[in-house]
Structure formats: C-alpha cells, structure tokens
Design an enzyme around this catalytic site. Structure first.
Site, PDB file in Angstrom:
ATOM      1  N   ASP A   7      44.278  58.096 121.959  1.00 35.90           N
ATOM      2  CA  ASP A   7      45.615  58.255 121.718  1.00 35.90           C
ATOM      3  C   ASP A   7      46.570  57.931 122.873  1.00 35.90           C
ATOM      4  OD1 ASP A   7      48.190  58.927 120.503  1.00 35.90           O
ATOM      5  OD2 ASP A   7      48.266  60.639 121.900  1.00 35.90           O
ATOM      6  N   ASN A  10      53.465  56.746 125.434  1.00 36.64           N
ATOM      7  CA  ASN A  10      54.360  56.226 126.422  1.00 36.64           C
ATOM      8  C   ASN A  10      54.323  56.637 127.812  1.00 36.64           C
ATOM      9  OD1 ASN A  10      56.389  54.411 124.835  1.00 36.64           O
ATOM     10  ND2 ASN A  10      56.316  56.266 123.854  1.00 36.64           N
ATOM     11  N   THR A  11      53.959  58.033 127.839  1.00 34.55           N
ATOM     12  CA  THR A  11      53.535  58.536 129.270  1.00 34.55           C
ATOM     13  C   THR A  11      52.009  58.720 129.475  1.00 34.55           C
ATOM     14  OG1 THR A  11      55.580  59.844 128.908  1.00 34.55           O
ATOM     15  CG2 THR A  11      54.073  60.644 130.567  1.00 34.55           C
ATOM     16  N   SER A 105      52.184  55.745 115.060  1.00 35.20           N
ATOM     17  CA  SER A 105      50.837  56.119 114.735  1.00 35.20           C
ATOM     18  C   SER A 105      50.188  57.449 115.112  1.00 35.20           C
ATOM     19  CB  SER A 105      49.693  55.132 115.535  1.00 35.20           C
ATOM     20  OG  SER A 105      49.927  53.756 115.126  1.00 35.20           O
ATOM     21  N   ASP A 106      50.958  58.090 116.103  1.00 31.46           N
ATOM     22  CA  ASP A 106      50.631  59.487 116.621  1.00 31.46           C
ATOM     23  C   ASP A 106      51.310  60.328 115.490  1.00 31.46           C
ATOM     24  OD1 ASP A 106      53.220  58.593 117.182  1.00 31.46           O
ATOM     25  OD2 ASP A 106      53.360  59.888 119.120  1.00 31.46           O
ATOM     26  N   ARG A 107      52.503  59.945 115.015  1.00 30.95           N
ATOM     27  CA  ARG A 107      53.175  60.977 113.948  1.00 30.95           C
ATOM     28  C   ARG A 107      52.353  60.953 112.525  1.00 30.95           C
ATOM     29  NH1 ARG A 107      59.098  59.094 113.952  1.00 30.95           N
ATOM     30  NH2 ARG A 107      59.120  61.201 112.599  1.00 30.95           N
ATOM     31  N   ASP A 124      56.294  67.814 118.303  1.00 31.29           N
ATOM     32  CA  ASP A 124      55.417  67.131 119.366  1.00 31.29           C
ATOM     33  C   ASP A 124      56.368  66.993 120.445  1.00 31.29           C
ATOM     34  OD1 ASP A 124      54.039  65.650 120.983  1.00 31.29           O
ATOM     35  OD2 ASP A 124      53.272  64.333 119.339  1.00 31.29           O
ATOM     36  N   THR A 127      57.069  62.072 124.763  1.00 33.39           N
ATOM     37  CA  THR A 127      58.345  61.370 125.637  1.00 33.39           C
ATOM     38  C   THR A 127      59.540  61.408 125.096  1.00 33.39           C
ATOM     39  OG1 THR A 127      56.503  59.784 126.195  1.00 33.39           O
ATOM     40  CG2 THR A 127      58.919  59.146 126.704  1.00 33.39           C
ATOM     41  N   THR A 178      72.086  74.502 142.147  1.00 31.81           N
ATOM     42  CA  THR A 178      71.885  73.467 141.190  1.00 31.81           C
ATOM     43  C   THR A 178      70.501  73.350 140.260  1.00 31.81           C
ATOM     44  OG1 THR A 178      72.964  71.978 142.672  1.00 31.81           O
ATOM     45  CG2 THR A 178      71.821  70.819 141.374  1.00 31.81           C
TER      46      THR A 178
END
Length: 248
Positions: A7, A10-11, A105-107, A124, A127, A178
C-alpha cells in the site's frame, strides 16, 4: 506459496508478505519519499525475497510516481508489479460513482474488506481523513477532510510562532501555553469534526453500521467517537490480499 502486497500512501508505504491463508507473516513500513532513494527498494526486497514468493506483486497506490519507481526498480528482479485499478474490480464490489478514477485505490480496497459487514463506515486517519460508506455491500461514496498530521504541519509552516508538536491524547481544559492551546484545538476540533460527519452520514440510517477506524490516529480518536467503533490497522492490506486471491 507466499505472496506480496503493498500500500503506497502519500506519507508512508507498507509492504507485506502473506501466506496462502492471507495471513500477514512479515510487514515493512517506511516513508514513501524513501522509494526515490537509489538502491533503497532493492534492499527492502532482498529482505522480503529470502523466502519463495509468487512473482506477481499487487499494490494499492495513491502516488503514481512512487508506484512507477517501484515498478521500474523491480523489472530486473523478475517481478510483475500491478496496481489494483488495472484489474476488474467490479467483480469485487459495486461502486456507485460516475467516475471511479476519482476514488483512491486505498479507499476501494478498504471498502472491499469492509463489504463483509454489508453496511459499514470506514474512517481512515491518513494524510487526509476519509470517510467511506458501504451500504448493502455497495460502495456509495464518502467524505474527505483534512488530515490531522498534515494540518499540524501546515499550520506550523504557515505561521512564524506556532511550533510543530506531538498530539497528546488528553485535554482536560483550554491551554495555558502555546502547545497546550494547539493540542486543545486539534483534539477538540477533530473530535467535533469526526462526530459531526458521522452524525451527518448516519442521520437516516435505520440499520446498525459497523464503524471501522484505521490509520495513524485511529487509536487516539477512538475514545472520542460517540458511536461504537473498532480499530483495524490491517484493513487495507486485507482488502488488497482479497483482490490478489480473487483476480490474480
């Protein structure tokens, strides 16, 4: 005989060896950008090919250049690299969309695995944060929202004084500094976003739907989701393996 699936996200990218029962026996996860480093892929596959595997490797990919790089690198190793969209996925699941090319494709493979529940919602945390709906075994569409990690990174890069930070899974009150203020914004913000989208999707559902969480922040946000949900970090690999067994 064993077989390999992967798989490409993007990351990160995950490559697995599975046995004839489609059980994962070895899994390697690495940053997708490393695919473009000369010699890196060969090192990965030398480790994987220490046992005998089928020469066809099936990938789900949302990064065309990374898939092309893998395919080119493995040509000399007598391995046939295939992306799932090259196969007739209509045999696996009905997709109720006009243009299937717009669906990652992953979906698709997540929904193929989720189809066994007939009715499910797959969230999911990648990214992007995606919500995919399967009704009566048919993929009906979904929702795409900003990803948690990419939003944290983009906020830091777009501002002079807001730092990168690691999300903590507890937030009892608003921040007094912060980083705590940022943590409150992301925890409370995504808690509201996720539950609101689930409520919008499930508003008219008259049957129980299985809610499946996957991806980097699945375990963290499970405790904030008001409806019953389960975590399955292997859902994508399971879906790809089903496609492999059925169509290759």
């Amino acid at each position: 005989m064993y077989f390999i699936v992967g798989d490409i996200g993007n990351t990160s990218t995950r490559i697995c060896i599975l046995n004839k029962k489609s059980k994962i026996i070895k899994s390697i996860i690495f940053d997708t950008k490393k695919i473009f480093i000369k010699g890196y892929l060969r090192k990965i596959f030398k480790k994987l090919l220490k046992i005998k595997v089928k020469n066809k490797i099936l990938f789900s990919s949302v990064v065309p250049l990374a898939f092309k790089c893998i395919k080119n690198n493995l040509k000399g190793m007598s391995l046939n690299v295939i992306e799932i969209k090259k196969l007739n996925l209509k045999k696996m699941i009905k997709i109720n969309l006009k243009d299937m090319s717009q669906l990652g494709s992953d979906r698709i493979v997540n929904s193929i695995e989720g189809k066994k529940f007939k009715n499910c919602l797959i969230i999911d945390f990648g990214t992007a944060t995606t919500f995919d709906i399967v009704k009566k075994g048919v993929y009906e569409g979904g929702v795409i929202a900003p990803g948690v990690k990419s939003s944290i990174k983009n906020l830091s890069q777009s501002t002079a004084l807001l730092p990168l930070f690691n999300l903590k899974n507890k937030q009892s009150s608003y921040g007094k500094n912060t980083k705590d203020a940022l943590n409150a914004g992301f925890i409370w913000g995504y808690e509201g976003l996720i539950n609101n989208i689930i409520n919008k999707i499930t508003l008219n559902w008259k049957k129980n739907y299985k809610i499946i969480l996957t991806g980097g922040y699945a375990n963290l946000f499970k405790r904030f989701i008001k409806k019953k949900a389960v975590v399955d970090q292997d859902i994508t690999i399971k879906g790809i393996s089903k496609v492999y067994v059925e169509l290759l």
